[in-house]
Design an enzyme around this catalytic site. Structure first.
Site, PDB file in Angstrom:
ATOM      1  N   ASN A 221      -2.590   4.962  -9.472  1.00 24.61           N
ATOM      2  CA  ASN A 221      -1.242   5.557  -9.497  1.00 24.61           C
ATOM      3  C   ASN A 221      -0.288   4.593 -10.183  1.00 24.61           C
ATOM      4  O   ASN A 221      -0.682   3.508 -10.606  1.00 24.61           O
ATOM      5  CB  ASN A 221      -0.789   5.909  -8.073  1.00 24.61           C
ATOM      6  CG  ASN A 221      -0.715   4.679  -7.189  1.00 24.61           C
ATOM      7  OD1 ASN A 221       0.043   3.761  -7.458  1.00 24.61           O
ATOM      8  ND2 ASN A 221      -1.532   4.652  -6.137  1.00 24.61           N
ATOM      9  N   ASP A 289      -4.910   7.993  -1.803  1.00 28.61           N
ATOM     10  CA  ASP A 289      -5.276   8.785  -0.626  1.00 28.61           C
ATOM     11  C   ASP A 289      -6.768   9.098  -0.599  1.00 28.61           C
ATOM     12  O   ASP A 289      -7.340   9.267   0.453  1.00 28.61           O
ATOM     13  CB  ASP A 289      -4.472  10.089  -0.615  1.00 28.61           C
ATOM     14  CG  ASP A 289      -2.996   9.796  -0.348  1.00 28.61           C
ATOM     15  OD1 ASP A 289      -2.729   9.000   0.575  1.00 28.61           O
ATOM     16  OD2 ASP A 289      -2.140  10.318  -1.085  1.00 28.61           O
ATOM     17  N   LYS A 299     -22.162   4.179 -16.148  1.00 28.40           N
ATOM     18  CA  LYS A 299     -21.057   4.898 -16.785  1.00 28.40           C
ATOM     19  C   LYS A 299     -21.451   6.370 -17.012  1.00 28.40           C
ATOM     20  O   LYS A 299     -22.535   6.636 -17.557  1.00 28.40           O
ATOM     21  CB  LYS A 299     -20.731   4.226 -18.119  1.00 28.40           C
ATOM     22  CG  LYS A 299     -19.524   4.801 -18.784  1.00 28.40           C
ATOM     23  CD  LYS A 299     -19.224   4.120 -20.097  1.00 28.40           C
ATOM     24  CE  LYS A 299     -18.209   4.938 -20.874  1.00 28.40           C
ATOM     25  NZ  LYS A 299     -18.093   4.537 -22.252  1.00 28.40           N
ATOM     26  N   PRO A 316      -9.178   5.236   4.217  1.00 31.12           N
ATOM     27  CA  PRO A 316      -8.575   4.847   5.504  1.00 31.12           C
ATOM     28  C   PRO A 316      -7.076   4.665   5.338  1.00 31.12           C
ATOM     29  O   PRO A 316      -6.619   4.258   4.275  1.00 31.12           O
ATOM     30  CB  PRO A 316      -9.253   3.509   5.823  1.00 31.12           C
ATOM     31  CG  PRO A 316      -9.753   2.998   4.515  1.00 31.12           C
ATOM     32  CD  PRO A 316     -10.056   4.197   3.675  1.00 31.12           C
ATOM     33  N   ILE A 318      -4.179   2.471   6.090  1.00 35.69           N
ATOM     34  CA  ILE A 318      -4.009   1.073   6.517  1.00 35.69           C
ATOM     35  C   ILE A 318      -2.833   0.950   7.488  1.00 35.69           C
ATOM     36  O   ILE A 318      -2.932   0.304   8.536  1.00 35.69           O
ATOM     37  CB  ILE A 318      -3.808   0.164   5.283  1.00 35.69           C
ATOM     38  CG1 ILE A 318      -5.051   0.278   4.385  1.00 35.69           C
ATOM     39  CG2 ILE A 318      -3.557  -1.279   5.689  1.00 35.69           C
ATOM     40  CD1 ILE A 318      -4.867  -0.225   2.977  1.00 35.69           C
ATOM     41  N   PHE A 336       6.385   2.410   4.252  1.00 33.70           N
ATOM     42  CA  PHE A 336       7.245   3.030   3.250  1.00 33.70           C
ATOM     43  C   PHE A 336       6.911   4.514   3.191  1.00 33.70           C
ATOM     44  O   PHE A 336       5.800   4.921   3.533  1.00 33.70           O
ATOM     45  CB  PHE A 336       7.019   2.401   1.867  1.00 33.70           C
ATOM     46  CG  PHE A 336       7.844   1.173   1.648  1.00 33.70           C
ATOM     47  CD1 PHE A 336       7.488  -0.020   2.262  1.00 33.70           C
ATOM     48  CD2 PHE A 336       8.981   1.197   0.850  1.00 33.70           C
ATOM     49  CE1 PHE A 336       8.251  -1.166   2.081  1.00 33.70           C
ATOM     50  CE2 PHE A 336       9.749   0.069   0.663  1.00 33.70           C
ATOM     51  CZ  PHE A 336       9.383  -1.116   1.282  1.00 33.70           C
ATOM     52  N   LYS A 350       6.812  11.054   9.348  1.00 30.43           N
ATOM     53  CA  LYS A 350       5.758  10.093   8.991  1.00 30.43           C
ATOM     54  C   LYS A 350       5.765   8.898   9.941  1.00 30.43           C
ATOM     55  O   LYS A 350       4.721   8.396  10.327  1.00 30.43           O
ATOM     56  CB  LYS A 350       5.971   9.625   7.546  1.00 30.43           C
ATOM     57  CG  LYS A 350       4.830   8.809   6.998  1.00 30.43           C
ATOM     58  CD  LYS A 350       4.918   8.659   5.503  1.00 30.43           C
ATOM     59  CE  LYS A 350       4.654   9.973   4.793  1.00 30.43           C
ATOM     60  NZ  LYS A 350       4.757   9.870   3.355  1.00 30.43           N
ATOM     61  N   LYS A 354       2.333   8.022  11.847  1.00 27.40           N
ATOM     62  CA  LYS A 354       1.591   6.787  11.562  1.00 27.40           C
ATOM     63  C   LYS A 354       1.668   5.796  12.717  1.00 27.40           C
ATOM     64  O   LYS A 354       0.893   4.853  12.771  1.00 27.40           O
ATOM     65  CB  LYS A 354       2.165   6.123  10.310  1.00 27.40           C
ATOM     66  CG  LYS A 354       2.166   7.034   9.096  1.00 27.40           C
ATOM     67  CD  LYS A 354       1.191   6.558   8.066  1.00 27.40           C
ATOM     68  CE  LYS A 354       1.315   7.384   6.806  1.00 27.40           C
ATOM     69  NZ  LYS A 354       0.336   7.005   5.807  1.00 27.40           N
TER      70      LYS A 354
HETATM   71  O1  C5P Z   1       0.922   8.857   3.775  1.00 28.37           O
HETATM   72  P1  C5P Z   1       1.737   8.151   2.756  1.00 28.37           P
HETATM   73  O2  C5P Z   1       0.929   7.607   1.615  1.00 28.37           O
HETATM   74  O3  C5P Z   1       2.926   8.916   2.282  1.00 28.37           O
HETATM   75  O4  C5P Z   1       2.348   6.910   3.555  1.00 28.37           O
HETATM   76  C1  C5P Z   1       3.002   5.862   2.945  1.00 28.37           C
HETATM   77  C2  C5P Z   1       2.921   4.625   3.798  1.00 28.37           C
HETATM   78  O5  C5P Z   1       1.608   4.485   4.329  1.00 28.37           O
HETATM   79  C3  C5P Z   1       3.133   3.372   2.980  1.00 28.37           C
HETATM   80  O6  C5P Z   1       3.679   2.385   3.849  1.00 28.37           O
HETATM   81  C4  C5P Z   1       1.720   2.994   2.545  1.00 28.37           C
HETATM   82  O7  C5P Z   1       1.609   1.623   2.265  1.00 28.37           O
HETATM   83  C5  C5P Z   1       0.931   3.380   3.769  1.00 28.37           C
HETATM   84  N1  C5P Z   1      -0.439   3.835   3.495  1.00 28.37           N
HETATM   85  C6  C5P Z   1      -1.495   3.043   3.888  1.00 28.37           C
HETATM   86  N2  C5P Z   1      -2.780   3.472   3.685  1.00 28.37           N
HETATM   87  C7  C5P Z   1      -3.020   4.666   3.111  1.00 28.37           C
HETATM   88  C8  C5P Z   1      -1.955   5.485   2.704  1.00 28.37           C
HETATM   89  C9  C5P Z   1      -0.668   5.029   2.894  1.00 28.37           C
HETATM   90  O8  C5P Z   1      -1.266   1.947   4.395  1.00 28.37           O
HETATM   91  N3  C5P Z   1      -4.250   5.060   2.926  1.00 28.37           N
END
Ligand code: C5P
Length: 414
Positions: A221, A289, A299, A316, A318, A336, A350, A354
């Protein structure tokens, strides 16, 4: 055998004319106490707020106030003055001197020295909130930061003019910690003893992750990592021991931070878990994601006759994992939320989903320029509600967050 003593570090402190100039006296004292040599330059306006005599007494050195002084030029030319230090610090840095610096003016001794220097420059802005948020100041700050001038603050608070907001100069202790970190690159050891987050440990995630499709291709990304890296550096400057778990970025490893480089979300999670226990976790990374399940060992060939089909598996989370770590959960977990619509609503949901303590929500819809850009506009969310921060650079967001975290821990332990 006696160890060779390192030369004392030297700072050229440029005091410009703001009410916060009185705090520079304390800054001189703090730096001197840490064995740093401080030589001072004052603008004419600064002399309205503090006297060269007090500055000279505290710095135990001559004070330079005049570009056209025959005595000064005979003793030390302004070019030599601009290079006689390891670091130049402008504190307070008024809107006017920042504008003159951005413009490359050399119309007094302060700006001449700043234009002629080949040394790093730090500035601690101090001004009224409306001056700070004015488009002209925003542009000047962005220009100076692009050229490598490091800003310390300003912070939010009461102002001498009776207003409240961003523009108040950082406290001398915070400036001194930032200066020591810059002077004393390895490990910011001095800040680790005296900064507001001394004794605390932090994990910060930053950047994108790359999820391999085959040995040469990956899913990624647009995250630049600038926000996360700035947060890691700001926490280290406040004295925290920081482990930065960084996905692939073009950025240099921040000063005074232990950086662990990873590629994938799984590696990022493993590195974070390995860095526990920690007091603070800030998840600023834009973690992919999904990953490709069963990545190709060789390849993928485009002439194989069929279009490849990618099967995705969920990565996962984090932030959620750290938030639900049980006994090893960091005491403060910050996430974030990059949203393109209904920013607040989604971010509030969120935070609950989370299980983290704070969320910094930002709008990354097309046209905002947040992803990869210099600026960020944050909605800060905790269990009590939300607070809208003014648009500011990512470095400023990082400093505000570090300060808020320090306040949180100060309250927690009082
Ligand atoms: O679910 P989303 O990606 O919108 O959530 C954003 C927050 O979750 C950010 O703080 C990002 O660093 C964290 N995040 C994470 N692991 C993931 C997806 C998002 O730590 N797989």
């Amino acid at each position: 055998m006696s160890e060779a003593k390192a030369d004392p570090k030297r700072v050229l402190l440029i005091i410009s004319g703001g009410i916060a100039a009185y705090k520079s006296l304390e800054l001189i004292r703090l730096l001197r106490r840490q064995g740093v040599g401080v030589r001072c330059v004052m603008t004419k306006a600064a002399e309205q707020f503090v006297t060269p005599l007090s500055v000279s007494a505290l710095s135990e050195d001559k004070v330079y106030t005049d570009l056209f002084s025959l005595t000064d030029e005979a003793e030390m030319g302004h070019i030599q003055l601009s290079r006689s230090a390891d670091l130049l610090v402008v504190a307070p840095a008024t809107a006017d001197i920042l504008a003159r610096m951005a413009n490359g003016n050399a119309n007094d001794i302060a700006t001449t020295v700043l234009l002629a220097t080949d040394k790093p420059v730090m500035a601690a802005p101090a001004m009224n909130v409306r001056m700070w948020t004015h488009a002209a100041t925003r542009a000047n700050i962005a220009t100076l930061q692009q050229r490598g001038v490091e800003m310390i603050g300003p912070v939010e608070g009461d102002m001498a003019c009776g207003e409240f907001g961003f523009g108040r100069m950082s406290e001398p202790a915070e400036i001194a910690a930032a200066v020591m970190a810059r002077l004393d690159t390895p490990g910011t050891q001095k800040a680790a003893q005296t900064g507001p987050l001394a004794g605390r440990s932090a994990i910060v995630t930053s950047g994108p992750t790359h999820e391999p499709i085959d040995p040469v291709r990956y899913i990624a990304n647009r995250s630049s990592g600038r926000q996360g890296h700035a947060i890691a550096e700001a926490l280290a400057r406040a004295g925290a021991q920081v482990t930065l778990v960084a996905g692939p970025t073009r950025l240099a490893d921040p000063v005074g931070v232990e950086t662990v480089h990873v590629e994938t979300a799984q590696q990022m999670l493993d590195a974070c878990l390995a860095a526990l226990p920690a007091d603070i976790a800030v998840c600023a990374a834009a973690v992919a994601d999904w990953r490709v399940s069963g990545k190709a060992e060789q390849k993928l060939k485009k002439d194989s006759g069929a279009l490849p089909t990618l099967t995705l598996a969920e990565n996962p989370d984090i932030l959620a994992t750290l938030s639900r770590q049980g006994p090893t959960r960091p005491r403060l977990v910050v996430g974030f939320a990059a949203e393109t619509e209904a920013v607040l609503e989604h971010a509030i949901a969120k935070r609950k989903r989370k299980g983290c303590d704070w969320i910094l929500a930002n709008d990354v819809s097309e046209g905002t320029g947040t992803f990869g850009g210099d600026n960020n506009r944050i909605h800060f969310i905790d269990q009590n509600g939300h607070d809208d921060w003014p648009e500011s650079t990512k470095a400023e967001v990082a400093q505000n967050l570090a300060r808020k975290i320090a306040e949180h821990f100060a309250k927690d332990s009082s």
